[in-house]
Design a protein around this motif. Structure first.
Motif, PDB file in Angstrom:
ATOM      1  N   ASP A  68    -113.953 -27.814 -23.669  1.00 30.49           N
ATOM      2  CA  ASP A  68    -112.605 -27.403 -24.072  1.00 30.49           C
ATOM      3  C   ASP A  68    -111.531 -28.024 -23.171  1.00 30.49           C
ATOM      4  OD1 ASP A  68    -113.279 -26.012 -21.799  1.00 30.49           O
ATOM      5  OD2 ASP A  68    -112.375 -24.133 -22.447  1.00 30.49           O
ATOM      6  N   LYS A  69    -111.866 -29.139 -22.523  1.00 35.76           N
ATOM      7  CA  LYS A  69    -110.917 -29.807 -21.627  1.00 35.76           C
ATOM      8  C   LYS A  69    -110.682 -31.247 -22.073  1.00 35.76           C
ATOM      9  CE  LYS A  69    -111.962 -27.053 -17.540  1.00 35.76           C
ATOM     10  NZ  LYS A  69    -112.633 -26.002 -18.191  1.00 35.76           N
ATOM     11  N   VAL A  70    -109.443 -31.713 -21.844  1.00 40.17           N
ATOM     12  CA  VAL A  70    -109.089 -33.100 -22.139  1.00 40.17           C
ATOM     13  C   VAL A  70    -108.459 -33.674 -20.879  1.00 40.17           C
ATOM     14  CG1 VAL A  70    -107.741 -34.660 -23.574  1.00 40.17           C
ATOM     15  CG2 VAL A  70    -108.650 -32.560 -24.563  1.00 40.17           C
ATOM     16  N   ARG A  71    -109.050 -34.738 -20.372  1.00 41.70           N
ATOM     17  CA  ARG A  71    -108.484 -35.417 -19.198  1.00 41.70           C
ATOM     18  C   ARG A  71    -107.598 -36.542 -19.714  1.00 41.70           C
ATOM     19  NH1 ARG A  71    -111.243 -38.681 -14.170  1.00 41.70           N
ATOM     20  NH2 ARG A  71    -109.266 -38.860 -13.088  1.00 41.70           N
ATOM     21  N   VAL A  72    -106.340 -36.544 -19.256  1.00 42.41           N
ATOM     22  CA  VAL A  72    -105.375 -37.566 -19.647  1.00 42.41           C
ATOM     23  C   VAL A  72    -105.085 -38.396 -18.404  1.00 42.41           C
ATOM     24  CG1 VAL A  72    -103.093 -38.018 -20.608  1.00 42.41           C
ATOM     25  CG2 VAL A  72    -104.389 -36.013 -21.374  1.00 42.41           C
ATOM     26  N   SER A  73    -105.490 -39.670 -18.444  1.00 37.11           N
ATOM     27  CA  SER A  73    -105.332 -40.551 -17.293  1.00 37.11           C
ATOM     28  C   SER A  73    -104.297 -41.628 -17.574  1.00 37.11           C
ATOM     29  CB  SER A  73    -106.659 -41.245 -16.961  1.00 37.11           C
ATOM     30  OG  SER A  73    -107.663 -40.295 -16.731  1.00 37.11           O
ATOM     31  N   ALA A  74    -103.427 -41.837 -16.597  1.00 32.74           N
ATOM     32  CA  ALA A  74    -102.424 -42.893 -16.663  1.00 32.74           C
ATOM     33  C   ALA A  74    -102.349 -43.546 -15.296  1.00 32.74           C
ATOM     34  CB  ALA A  74    -101.068 -42.324 -17.048  1.00 32.74           C
ATOM     35  N   SER A  75    -102.646 -44.825 -15.243  1.00 39.80           N
ATOM     36  CA  SER A  75    -102.587 -45.567 -13.990  1.00 39.80           C
ATOM     37  C   SER A  75    -103.478 -44.873 -12.963  1.00 39.80           C
ATOM     38  CB  SER A  75    -101.138 -45.679 -13.531  1.00 39.80           C
ATOM     39  OG  SER A  75    -101.019 -46.572 -12.462  1.00 39.80           O
ATOM     40  N   LYS A  76    -102.901 -44.375 -11.872  1.00 41.40           N
ATOM     41  CA  LYS A  76    -103.706 -43.730 -10.825  1.00 41.40           C
ATOM     42  C   LYS A  76    -103.645 -42.212 -10.889  1.00 41.40           C
ATOM     43  CE  LYS A  76    -103.086 -47.590  -7.690  1.00 41.40           C
ATOM     44  NZ  LYS A  76    -102.559 -48.031  -6.400  1.00 41.40           N
ATOM     45  N   HIS A  77    -103.047 -41.662 -11.921  1.00 41.10           N
ATOM     46  CA  HIS A  77    -102.874 -40.217 -12.033  1.00 41.10           C
ATOM     47  C   HIS A  77    -103.629 -39.676 -13.238  1.00 41.10           C
ATOM     48  CE1 HIS A  77     -99.770 -40.465  -8.981  1.00 41.10           C
ATOM     49  NE2 HIS A  77     -99.252 -41.482  -9.653  1.00 41.10           N
ATOM     50  N   ALA A  78    -104.062 -38.428 -13.129  1.00 41.56           N
ATOM     51  CA  ALA A  78    -104.757 -37.778 -14.246  1.00 41.56           C
ATOM     52  C   ALA A  78    -104.425 -36.292 -14.244  1.00 41.56           C
ATOM     53  CB  ALA A  78    -106.264 -37.972 -14.137  1.00 41.56           C
ATOM     54  N   ILE A  79    -104.361 -35.731 -15.437  1.00 36.57           N
ATOM     55  CA  ILE A  79    -104.152 -34.291 -15.611  1.00 36.57           C
ATOM     56  C   ILE A  79    -105.259 -33.805 -16.530  1.00 36.57           C
ATOM     57  CG2 ILE A  79    -102.640 -32.482 -16.517  1.00 36.57           C
ATOM     58  CD1 ILE A  79    -100.274 -34.340 -15.965  1.00 36.57           C
ATOM     59  N   ILE A  80    -105.849 -32.672 -16.175  1.00 35.20           N
ATOM     60  CA  ILE A  80    -106.883 -32.075 -17.026  1.00 35.20           C
ATOM     61  C   ILE A  80    -106.263 -30.893 -17.754  1.00 35.20           C
ATOM     62  CG2 ILE A  80    -109.112 -30.914 -17.104  1.00 35.20           C
ATOM     63  CD1 ILE A  80    -109.865 -32.567 -14.606  1.00 35.20           C
ATOM     64  N   THR A  88    -102.326 -23.886 -27.900  1.00 39.79           N
ATOM     65  CA  THR A  88    -101.956 -23.555 -26.524  1.00 39.79           C
ATOM     66  C   THR A  88    -102.882 -24.279 -25.557  1.00 39.79           C
ATOM     67  OG1 THR A  88    -101.364 -21.338 -27.308  1.00 39.79           O
ATOM     68  CG2 THR A  88    -101.440 -21.667 -24.934  1.00 39.79           C
ATOM     69  N   VAL A  89    -102.287 -24.930 -24.560  1.00 34.81           N
ATOM     70  CA  VAL A  89    -103.061 -25.598 -23.514  1.00 34.81           C
ATOM     71  C   VAL A  89    -102.468 -25.222 -22.158  1.00 34.81           C
ATOM     72  CG1 VAL A  89    -103.709 -27.561 -24.955  1.00 34.81           C
ATOM     73  CG2 VAL A  89    -101.679 -27.711 -23.535  1.00 34.81           C
ATOM     74  N   SER A  90    -103.261 -25.403 -21.121  1.00 36.83           N
ATOM     75  CA  SER A  90    -102.743 -25.176 -19.771  1.00 36.83           C
ATOM     76  C   SER A  90    -103.284 -26.260 -18.854  1.00 36.83           C
ATOM     77  CB  SER A  90    -103.129 -23.792 -19.258  1.00 36.83           C
ATOM     78  OG  SER A  90    -104.522 -23.718 -19.048  1.00 36.83           O
ATOM     79  N   TYR A  91    -102.570 -26.464 -17.750  1.00 33.85           N
ATOM     80  CA  TYR A  91    -103.023 -27.389 -16.714  1.00 33.85           C
ATOM     81  C   TYR A  91    -102.518 -26.890 -15.370  1.00 33.85           C
ATOM     82  CZ  TYR A  91     -98.338 -29.514 -16.676  1.00 33.85           C
ATOM     83  OH  TYR A  91     -96.989 -29.728 -16.589  1.00 33.85           O
ATOM     84  N   LEU A  92    -103.131 -27.376 -14.309  1.00 37.41           N
ATOM     85  CA  LEU A  92    -102.760 -26.960 -12.964  1.00 37.41           C
ATOM     86  C   LEU A  92    -101.823 -27.994 -12.357  1.00 37.41           C
ATOM     87  CD1 LEU A  92    -103.170 -24.829 -10.801  1.00 37.41           C
ATOM     88  CD2 LEU A  92    -105.130 -26.140  -9.979  1.00 37.41           C
ATOM     89  N   ASP A  93    -100.637 -27.533 -11.952  1.00 31.89           N
ATOM     90  CA  ASP A  93     -99.635 -28.384 -11.313  1.00 31.89           C
ATOM     91  C   ASP A  93     -99.566 -28.013  -9.831  1.00 31.89           C
ATOM     92  OD1 ASP A  93     -97.180 -30.242 -11.648  1.00 31.89           O
ATOM     93  OD2 ASP A  93     -96.363 -28.480 -10.612  1.00 31.89           O
ATOM     94  N   GLU A  94     -99.520 -29.014  -8.963  1.00 35.45           N
ATOM     95  CA  GLU A  94     -99.508 -28.751  -7.515  1.00 35.45           C
ATOM     96  C   GLU A  94     -98.322 -27.894  -7.093  1.00 35.45           C
ATOM     97  OE1 GLU A  94     -99.682 -32.437  -5.400  1.00 35.45           O
ATOM     98  OE2 GLU A  94    -101.639 -32.959  -6.218  1.00 35.45           O
ATOM     99  N   ASP A  95     -97.169 -28.089  -7.713  1.00 36.83           N
ATOM    100  CA  ASP A  95     -95.961 -27.360  -7.317  1.00 36.83           C
ATOM    101  C   ASP A  95     -95.790 -26.031  -8.052  1.00 36.83           C
ATOM    102  OD1 ASP A  95     -95.242 -29.447  -5.569  1.00 36.83           O
ATOM    103  OD2 ASP A  95     -94.282 -30.527  -7.212  1.00 36.83           O
TER     104      ASP A  95
END
Length: 106
Positions: A68-80, A88-95
């Motif tokens: 149930d997860k999608v990893r989205v990668s761009a250049s050197k960054h990725a968000i799961i 509805t989706v959620s992700y973890l943001d450092e800030d």
């Protein structure tokens, strides 16, 4: 020589089409807006088959699927992104911690 190349090209195209049939549909495609935490200003995130667009800027991305997860990668960054349900989706943001997005219905 040309007669020998045509079957090879045909076989390559057929194998690419068959390989693409095994890919799961991308549940992120479409437009999303942040609902929690409340954003300072509304921003729409749009996922297309090859890009992620936000604030008028497009970035080329690659998608990877697992359960149930999608990893989205761009250049050197990725968000799961975790799919909570179809809209509805959620992700973890450092800030901000956990960020929740809702699909914008057409």
């Amino acid at each position: 020589m040309k007669k020998n190349i045509l079957p090879v090209i045909t076989a390559l195209i057929a194998s690419m089409l068959l390989a693409s049939c095994n890919e799961p549909p991308n549940p992120l495609l479409g437009k999303w807006r942040q609902v929690t935490p409340p954003p300072a200003m509304e921003a729409v995130i749009e996922f297309t088959p090859s890009t992620m667009r936000m604030n008028g800027k497009a970035v080329t991305v690659v998608y990877q699927f697992r359960d149930d997860k999608v990893r989205v990668s761009a250049s050197k960054h990725a968000i799961i992104y975790e799919m909570l349900n179809d809209n509805t989706v959620s992700y973890l943001d450092e800030d901000s911690g956990t960020v929740t997005l809702e699909r914008i219905m057409p």
